[in-house]
Design a protein around this motif. Structure first.
Motif, PDB file in Angstrom:
ATOM      1  N   GLU A   4       1.945  19.307  12.796  1.00 47.11           N
ATOM      2  CA  GLU A   4       3.141  18.773  12.774  1.00 47.11           C
ATOM      3  C   GLU A   4       3.230  18.797  11.208  1.00 47.11           C
ATOM      4  O   GLU A   4       2.782  18.278  10.097  1.00 47.11           O
ATOM      5  CB  GLU A   4       2.342  16.491  12.355  1.00 47.11           C
ATOM      6  CG  GLU A   4       3.625  16.286  12.598  1.00 47.11           C
ATOM      7  CD  GLU A   4       3.529  14.664  13.116  1.00 47.11           C
ATOM      8  OE1 GLU A   4       3.988  13.897  12.295  1.00 47.11           O
ATOM      9  OE2 GLU A   4       2.211  14.514  13.816  1.00 47.11           O
ATOM     10  N   LYS A   6       7.238  17.566   8.852  1.00 44.90           N
ATOM     11  CA  LYS A   6       8.307  17.105   8.888  1.00 44.90           C
ATOM     12  C   LYS A   6       9.456  16.772   7.789  1.00 44.90           C
ATOM     13  O   LYS A   6       8.110  17.052   6.264  1.00 44.90           O
ATOM     14  CB  LYS A   6       8.379  14.933   8.883  1.00 44.90           C
ATOM     15  CG  LYS A   6       7.683  14.842  10.271  1.00 44.90           C
ATOM     16  CD  LYS A   6       7.142  13.081   9.797  1.00 44.90           C
ATOM     17  CE  LYS A   6       6.519  13.001  11.549  1.00 44.90           C
ATOM     18  NZ  LYS A   6       6.155  11.329  11.330  1.00 44.90           N
ATOM     19  N   ARG A   8      12.376  15.975   5.223  1.00 44.89           N
ATOM     20  CA  ARG A   8      13.351  14.841   5.647  1.00 44.89           C
ATOM     21  C   ARG A   8      14.313  14.598   4.525  1.00 44.89           C
ATOM     22  O   ARG A   8      13.511  14.555   3.033  1.00 44.89           O
ATOM     23  CB  ARG A   8      12.626  13.722   6.230  1.00 44.89           C
ATOM     24  CG  ARG A   8      12.203  13.717   7.246  1.00 44.89           C
ATOM     25  CD  ARG A   8      11.026  12.784   7.551  1.00 44.89           C
ATOM     26  NE  ARG A   8      12.678  10.885   7.767  1.00 44.89           N
ATOM     27  CZ  ARG A   8      12.139   9.998   7.855  1.00 44.89           C
ATOM     28  NH1 ARG A   8      11.605  10.030   7.048  1.00 44.89           N
ATOM     29  NH2 ARG A   8      13.162   9.119   8.005  1.00 44.89           N
ATOM     30  N   THR A  28      10.215  17.779  12.464  1.00 50.02           N
ATOM     31  CA  THR A  28      10.965  17.153  12.235  1.00 50.02           C
ATOM     32  C   THR A  28      11.705  17.597  10.855  1.00 50.02           C
ATOM     33  O   THR A  28      11.004  18.302  10.129  1.00 50.02           O
ATOM     34  CB  THR A  28      10.805  15.561  11.830  1.00 50.02           C
ATOM     35  OG1 THR A  28      10.166  14.992  12.923  1.00 50.02           O
ATOM     36  CG2 THR A  28      12.092  14.529  10.748  1.00 50.02           C
ATOM     37  N   GLU A  30      15.115  16.206   9.352  1.00 50.66           N
ATOM     38  CA  GLU A  30      16.171  15.150   9.461  1.00 50.66           C
ATOM     39  C   GLU A  30      16.915  15.134   7.447  1.00 50.66           C
ATOM     40  O   GLU A  30      16.717  15.152   6.520  1.00 50.66           O
ATOM     41  CB  GLU A  30      15.466  14.079   9.532  1.00 50.66           C
ATOM     42  CG  GLU A  30      16.584  12.533   9.734  1.00 50.66           C
ATOM     43  CD  GLU A  30      16.370  11.268   9.797  1.00 50.66           C
ATOM     44  OE1 GLU A  30      16.556  10.217   9.369  1.00 50.66           O
ATOM     45  OE2 GLU A  30      14.372  11.528  10.053  1.00 50.66           O
ATOM     46  N   GLU A  47       7.810  18.719  20.633  1.00 52.47           N
ATOM     47  CA  GLU A  47       8.803  17.415  20.052  1.00 52.47           C
ATOM     48  C   GLU A  47       9.269  17.807  19.009  1.00 52.47           C
ATOM     49  O   GLU A  47       8.096  18.368  17.497  1.00 52.47           O
ATOM     50  CB  GLU A  47       7.613  16.270  19.809  1.00 52.47           C
ATOM     51  CG  GLU A  47       8.478  15.646  19.438  1.00 52.47           C
ATOM     52  CD  GLU A  47       7.181  13.430  19.345  1.00 52.47           C
ATOM     53  OE1 GLU A  47       8.192  12.866  18.572  1.00 52.47           O
ATOM     54  OE2 GLU A  47       6.643  13.407  19.945  1.00 52.47           O
ATOM     55  N   ALA A  48      10.439  17.188  18.803  1.00 52.46           N
ATOM     56  CA  ALA A  48      11.373  18.058  17.418  1.00 52.46           C
ATOM     57  C   ALA A  48      12.161  16.789  17.368  1.00 52.46           C
ATOM     58  O   ALA A  48      12.931  16.270  18.877  1.00 52.46           O
ATOM     59  CB  ALA A  48      12.402  19.307  17.952  1.00 52.46           C
ATOM     60  N   ARG A  49      12.858  16.480  16.453  1.00 54.96           N
ATOM     61  CA  ARG A  49      13.594  16.020  16.306  1.00 54.96           C
ATOM     62  C   ARG A  49      14.385  16.090  14.830  1.00 54.96           C
ATOM     63  O   ARG A  49      14.181  16.978  13.624  1.00 54.96           O
ATOM     64  CB  ARG A  49      13.392  14.304  15.508  1.00 54.96           C
ATOM     65  CG  ARG A  49      14.459  13.345  15.022  1.00 54.96           C
ATOM     66  CD  ARG A  49      13.761  11.974  14.313  1.00 54.96           C
ATOM     67  NE  ARG A  49      12.691  11.567  15.773  1.00 54.96           N
ATOM     68  CZ  ARG A  49      13.441  10.874  16.039  1.00 54.96           C
ATOM     69  NH1 ARG A  49      14.317  10.502  15.822  1.00 54.96           N
ATOM     70  NH2 ARG A  49      12.735  10.219  17.010  1.00 54.96           N
ATOM     71  N   SER A  76      15.098  15.160  19.739  1.00 59.31           N
ATOM     72  CA  SER A  76      15.800  14.272  19.248  1.00 59.31           C
ATOM     73  C   SER A  76      17.203  14.614  18.781  1.00 59.31           C
ATOM     74  O   SER A  76      16.656  15.274  17.678  1.00 59.31           O
ATOM     75  CB  SER A  76      15.272  13.028  18.906  1.00 59.31           C
ATOM     76  OG  SER A  76      16.008  11.707  17.894  1.00 59.31           O
ATOM     77  N   THR A  77      18.377  14.926  19.136  1.00 60.39           N
ATOM     78  CA  THR A  77      19.127  15.099  18.127  1.00 60.39           C
ATOM     79  C   THR A  77      20.866  14.337  17.684  1.00 60.39           C
ATOM     80  O   THR A  77      20.557  13.949  18.548  1.00 60.39           O
ATOM     81  CB  THR A  77      19.557  16.900  18.982  1.00 60.39           C
ATOM     82  OG1 THR A  77      20.589  17.816  17.793  1.00 60.39           O
ATOM     83  CG2 THR A  77      19.976  16.724  19.901  1.00 60.39           C
TER      84      THR A  77
END
Length: 256
Positions: A4, A6, A8, A28, A30, A47-49, A76-77
């Motif tokens: 995982e 992230k 951001r 992620t 972001e 899963e991706a954001r 999620s985008t």
């Protein structure tokens, strides 16, 4: 072995980002903005954001990142509307084949709906769709500068083909109860052959402090007649001033 990751809220125009994590399952990215991206394909990503500042200058970077998710199931985008349609960047049917849930930041204008259609066309097994407000810095004039006026007019006259053969649940967040939202809702109710539930929450802007509106849920009591995936491709709709215009062609018969 990383599973995982992230990244951001970072900006360094002269910087670069290289990611090579073959075991990654959750990712992620972001508002992580650098000058150069080198992201190897995530063959096990589930899963991706991904979101950038919604300006046309970030579109190519957004596309490059999303194309590194060949087997993602939960995405999620944000919606890029005319850019997706005119450039046909999501026309590769293998890009989002495994997608089961899509959370999309979008508006409900015709241009936005064409962008939504681009996602749905490449996601035949999508079961859950979540739509929430898009905070965009792009207006129609920006698109007209990027694409010529002739293409923009042709785009506005284009039929919207929403392919939703497997869609079971839809959630609409912070809707404003506009005509465009009502038209989209009508389409879901009329043509969602597998649809079971629609959840809606209204925008609370302008209400007294501490006052909130309860969510509204629409459930299907009777199932609609099933149609095949090939037949579902023939269901098209268009936005018109007096409501929704739908056309379903089957066995050389046109139903309106």
């Amino acid at each position: 072995r990383l599973r995982e990751l992230k990244l951001r809220f970072f900006q360094e125009k002269e910087g670069s980002l290289e990611i090579d994590c073959p075991m990654l399952g959750v990712f992620t990215l972001e508002r992580f903005e650098v000058g150069e991206y080198d992201i190897k394909k995530f063959s096990r990503l589930v899963e991706a954001r991904v979101s950038f500042l919604h300006k046309l200058e970030y579109y190519d970077t957004w596309l490059k990142v999303v194309k590194s998710f060949p087997r993602v199931m939960y995405l999620s985008t944000q919606n890029w509307g005319p850019q997706l349609v005119l450039s046909k960047d999501l026309s590769d049917n293998s890009l989002l084949t495994n997608l089961r849930q899509l959370e999309l930041e979008t508006d409900f204008s015709k241009y936005d709906m064409l962008g939504v259609a681009s996602f749905l066309e490449t996601s035949p097994y999508l079961e859950r769709l979540i739509l929430k407000p898009l905070h965009s810095t792009i207006d129609e004039g920006d698109y007209c500068e990027y694409f010529d006026l002739k293409k923009m007019k042709a785009l506005f006259n284009k039929h919207i083909n929403l392919s939703i053969p497997s869609l079971k649940e839809v959630e609409l967040k912070e809707i404003k109860a506009t005509k465009s939202e009502a038209i989209f809702l009508s389409f879901l109710v009329l043509h969602g052959v597998a649809l079971e539930k629609i959840d809606m929450t209204l925008l609370t802007e302008g209400l007294p402090e501490g006052v909130s509106l309860p969510p509204v849920t629409i459930r299907r009591l009777l199932r609609q007649e099933k149609i095949s995936r090939e037949e579902a491709k023939n269901v098209k709709f268009d936005l018109v001033e007096d409501g929704i215009h739908t056309v379903y062609k089957k066995k050389n018969e046109a139903l309106t």
